[in-house]
Write an enzyme that holds these catalytic residues in place. Structure first.
Site, PDB file in Angstrom:
ATOM      1  N   ASP A   1      33.066 -16.467 -12.230  1.00 20.92           N
ATOM      2  CA  ASP A   1      31.739 -16.729 -11.670  1.00 20.92           C
ATOM      3  C   ASP A   1      30.977 -15.424 -11.430  1.00 20.92           C
ATOM      4  OD1 ASP A   1      29.667 -18.224 -10.576  1.00 20.92           O
ATOM      5  OD2 ASP A   1      30.929 -19.262  -9.118  1.00 20.92           O
TER       6      ASP A   1
ATOM      7  N   ASP B   1      24.886 -25.540 -11.933  1.00 18.74           N
ATOM      8  CA  ASP B   1      25.344 -26.039 -10.636  1.00 18.74           C
ATOM      9  C   ASP B   1      24.712 -27.376 -10.318  1.00 18.74           C
ATOM     10  OD1 ASP B   1      27.169 -24.219  -9.878  1.00 18.74           O
ATOM     11  OD2 ASP B   1      25.873 -23.108  -8.508  1.00 18.74           O
TER      12      ASP B   1
HETATM   13  C1  DGJ Z   1      28.786 -21.242  -8.216  1.00 21.05           C
HETATM   14  C2  DGJ Z   1      29.465 -22.142  -9.210  1.00 21.05           C
HETATM   15  O1  DGJ Z   1      28.598 -22.527 -10.209  1.00 21.05           O
HETATM   16  C3  DGJ Z   1      30.035 -23.330  -8.466  1.00 21.05           C
HETATM   17  O2  DGJ Z   1      30.574 -24.247  -9.359  1.00 21.05           O
HETATM   18  C4  DGJ Z   1      31.064 -22.834  -7.512  1.00 21.05           C
HETATM   19  O3  DGJ Z   1      32.117 -22.257  -8.232  1.00 21.05           O
HETATM   20  C5  DGJ Z   1      30.460 -21.827  -6.558  1.00 21.05           C
HETATM   21  N1  DGJ Z   1      29.753 -20.801  -7.255  1.00 21.05           N
HETATM   22  C6  DGJ Z   1      31.513 -21.214  -5.691  1.00 21.05           C
HETATM   23  O4  DGJ Z   1      31.046 -20.191  -4.941  1.00 21.05           O
END
Ligand code: DGJ
Length: 731
Positions: free
Chosen positions: A480, A550
């Site tokens: 991430d 997200d």
């Molecule tokens: C952003 C990601 O896109 C989410 O799926 C998740 O992993 C969060 N970060 C966690 O902080």
């Protein structure tokens, strides 16, 4: 092997060609390299159709030339420089030791080589053997400074794909500073173009956005240190009449994950120049005598029959010749991720029932998201400390991964390796690893800061920590990046070289990834950047799949996934079913619709399975089983967009197997109407002569019927509905 690239010495014309496309460039008077053509295949070019010479007022001429009809200001060129009489945007700006910024690129020589030479340290398209492509390297020289500019063009034998990049070498005795160096320039003679780009925001990525190209300059760029949610490194130029199945489309995708810039200029006589490359925002690069600078690569394609064909060319090249992971053609595991199920509020005992239910429902992998390390109970701490949080996993990660494995599931884990929290042991030990401008306070974003990945010692520290994690029985990594880069400065370089940091940052990340993916080839890597903030062809070189957004709302995802598919293959795009009301939009959509949208990508769940009713769990079990049936087709079939969310109330897309004997169609309707008109969906890509049986209804249709008559969409008095169809050819 038959030549894919020829040079007609008499005409001075280079021709890159295969059965699908041709690209023509020519040597002009004074050693200038001009652009003649990019488009559908031409068997032979006789050299008479050249750019006409016309005297244009206030468009100057080459030094020493008296012909007023020959001007760099109007001639379509392969690569321009600054400081001469071409007043259009330059492809390169180089500052010499005397402060001047002029250059004149004059043809020196060329080479044609089989295959495709490797670009060191950068992601790129590759060849599996030298017969599948040829590369033309044209060397241009600026005689005064002795700078040599190599223009690289690779054409693949069986694909409508050309890759381009440039490389500058300093053969002079003094250092120069690169202020701008585009990977590609392409000049089109007057054309009524529209641009298609993919802008967006966090949780709202890659919206197909189309606009007329008009006089002046327009740029599509990221200055965020990553390819970004905000403007994807992709652009198409199309005719006004171009749609999914007809009209011309030129597609460009930059294989790079850092700051990028696509510049479009329509000039005084309505010609269009496109420049693509590293963004020149806060960029400069010192090139000492004897050194070279290689730009990232651009994938270019041309389609004479609409956007689907353009996208399919990108899907194939990225899937076949950019993605390197051993999983590139493997069916990807169906996963459940605990992020939206628990956020930071979990421990081993709370997660085990989710794992147990996942097993019961046929799910194949459990992914442990953010919050398992350091002492992380919220997003204020612990980034940089990749050691287990004992409060949540008293017996360590290996113990939990053993549990997941004992249930027959694979085990994946989340990391955010490029970041640092102030509240972390890493910051306490190495405060200087945090990227910041001396004597200024760095800007937090999500309460976190960026590590200076341009420094090898920072890369090494993170490598050591991650390799310890990867040795704990890990099958998958979700990588991430939850903020963009700011306060760009590195202690690793002297003050006058700070303009190199944005690019060195991403080169550092690439170096770390190269080492990790080489040393851990069995790990399935998934990219993520607050959802789809780094969804680009460069990232695909290291990670075969990426979290598309997200935003897990099924209706919002229609737009996001539709836009993403313009350039990126379905096997790279992950999509999960989440709970309702949706956590990002508050919308309540039926489980079937959520399933059908997520099943249109690399499938999984992002919810607490233990909180579902028995009926819902049964529906999940059926979805999982249904996806397993169609998984190969969805992930590796030919993808066709049929109706776009930007055009109205309905979206439809389908997947067709290579032998055209199997197809899956999904249709979606956002709003219900009381007495609306009947609508149809016309299928595509089928064999018109084959008879297909739809598996759920056992109804039979010919391919021609499905494509020409089309099937009536269901009349449903409910919002947010979907329908899926699975067709198999019968003998
Ligand atoms: C952003 C990601 O896109 C989410 O799926 C998740 O992993 C969060 N970060 C966690 O902080």
């Amino acid at each position: 092997m038959t030549a894919l690239i020829t040079f007609d010495e008499q005409q001075g014309v280079f021709h890159l060609h295969n059965r699908k496309i041709s690209y023509l460039l020519a040597l002009e008077e004074g050693g200038v390299l001009s652009h003649l053509y990019f488009g559908s295949a031409i068997d032979s070019y006789h050299g008479q159709l050249r750019y006409p010479r016309v005297d244009r007022g206030f468009s100057g001429n080459l030094p020493g030339h008296t012909d007023r009809t020959y001007s760099l200001d109007t001639l379509p060129q392969e690569y321009s420089a600054s400081g001469d009489s071409d007043y259009r945007l330059p492809a390169a700006i180089i500052e010499h030791a005397d402060g001047s910024r002029a250059a004149r690129w004059i043809f020196k020589d060329y080479q044609i080589v089989d295959g495709k030479p490797e670009l060191a340290g950068l992601p790129q398209a590759f060849v599996e053997d030298k017969t599948e492509a040829q590369t033309l390297i044209i060397n241009l020289v600026d005689e005064v400074s002795r700078l040599e500019l190599a223009l690289n063009y690779t054409i693949y034998r069986d694909r409508a794909i050309i890759t381009r990049s440039s490389k500058l070498t300093n053969l002079g005795s003094q250092a120069v500073t690169i202020k701008k160096l585009a990977s590609l320039q392409i000049d089109f003679v007057a054309k009524d173009f529209e641009s298609i780009c993919l802008p967006g925001a966090h949780a709202n990525e890659r919206h197909l956005t189309r606009a007329k190209v008009t006089a002046g300059v327009k740029s599509f760029e990221s200055r965020r240190g990553s390819s970004s949610h905000h403007m994807n490194p992709f652009l198409a130029l199309v005719e006004p009449k171009t749609d999914e199945f007809s009209g011309e489309a030129y597609g460009f995708a930059l294989v790079y994950s850092g700051n990028h810039k696509f510049e479009l200029e329509q000039d005084q006589i309505e010609q269009t120049r496109l420049l693509i490359g590293i963004n020149d925002y806060n960029f400069s690069w010192e090139l000492k005598s004897g050194e070279s600078f290689q730009t990232p690569e651009v994938l270019m394609t041309y389609s004479d029959s609409g956007l689907n064909k353009m996208s399919q060319a990108f899907h194939h090249i990225i899937r076949d010749r950019v993605v390197r992971s051993k999983y590139k053609y493997q069916q990807r595991p169906i996963l459940v991720n605990n992020w939206e199920a628990t956020y930071f509020d979990f421990d081993e005992e709370k997660l085990k029932p989710i794992v147990d239910d996942a097993k019961k429902l046929g799910i194949e992998m459990f992914v442990l998201d953010d919050g398992w390390f350091g002492h992380r109970d919220n997003d204020n701490s612990s980034l940089g400390d990749w050691t287990v949080y004992k409060k949540k996993f008293p017996r360590g990660i290996k113990h939990f991964s053993d549990y997941v494995h004992s249930q027959g599931l694979k085990f994946g884990i989340w990391v955010e390796p490029e970041m640092i929290s102030l509240d972390s042991d890493l910051y306490r030990q190495h405060p200087d690893y945090l990227m910041q401008v001396p004597n200024r306070k760095p800007s937090p974003s999500r309460s976190q800061f960026v590590l200076d990945m341009s420094r090898p010692e920072v890369q090494e520290n993170i490598y050591q920590q991650l390799s310890h994690v990867l040795d704990q029985g890990i099958d998958y990594i979700k990588w991430d990046m939850n903020r963009n880069i700011s306060d760009v400065y590195s202690l690793g370089l002297p003050p006058k070289r700070q303009g190199e940091i944005y690019h060195r940052y991403i080169l550092g990340v690439y170096a770390l990834l190269e080492k990790l993916t080489t040393n851990y080839p069995d790990i399935l890597f998934e990219g993520c950047s607050g959802g789809g903030g780094r969804f680009d062809a460069g990232w695909a070189y290291y990670m075969p799949q990426s979290w598309a957004s997200d935003n897990t709302d099924a209706i919002a995802r229609l737009t996001i996934q539709y836009g993403t598919s313009l350039a990126y293959p379905i096997s790279t795009m992950t999509a999960h079913v989440s709970a309702i009301p949706n956590h990002q939009t508050g919308r309540k959509t039926p489980l079937t619709t959520r399933g059908d949208v997520a099943m249109s990508g690399v499938f999984g769940y992002e919810l607490d399975l233990t909180k579902m009713t028995v009926e819902e769990q049964e529906a999940v079990k059926q979805q999982v089983a249904a996806y397993k049936e169609i998984r190969n087709l969805v992930q590796y079939g030919e993808f066709y967009r049929l109706k776009g969310p930007h055009e109205g109330n309905q979206t439809a897309w389908m997947f067709v197997s290579a032998d055209q004997r199997e197809a899956v169609l999904f249709t979606f309707q956002v709003q219900a109407f009381a007495q609306g008109p009947l609508t149809k969906t016309h299928l595509a890509g089928l064999n018109p002569e084959l008879i297909y049986r739809e598996e759920k209804t056992a109804q039979e249709y010919s391919g021609a019927e499905l494509m020409k008559l089309g099937i009536y969409d269901p009349v449903v008095h409910q919002d947010y509905t979907s329908k899926s169809y699975y067709f198999k050819a019968i003998d």
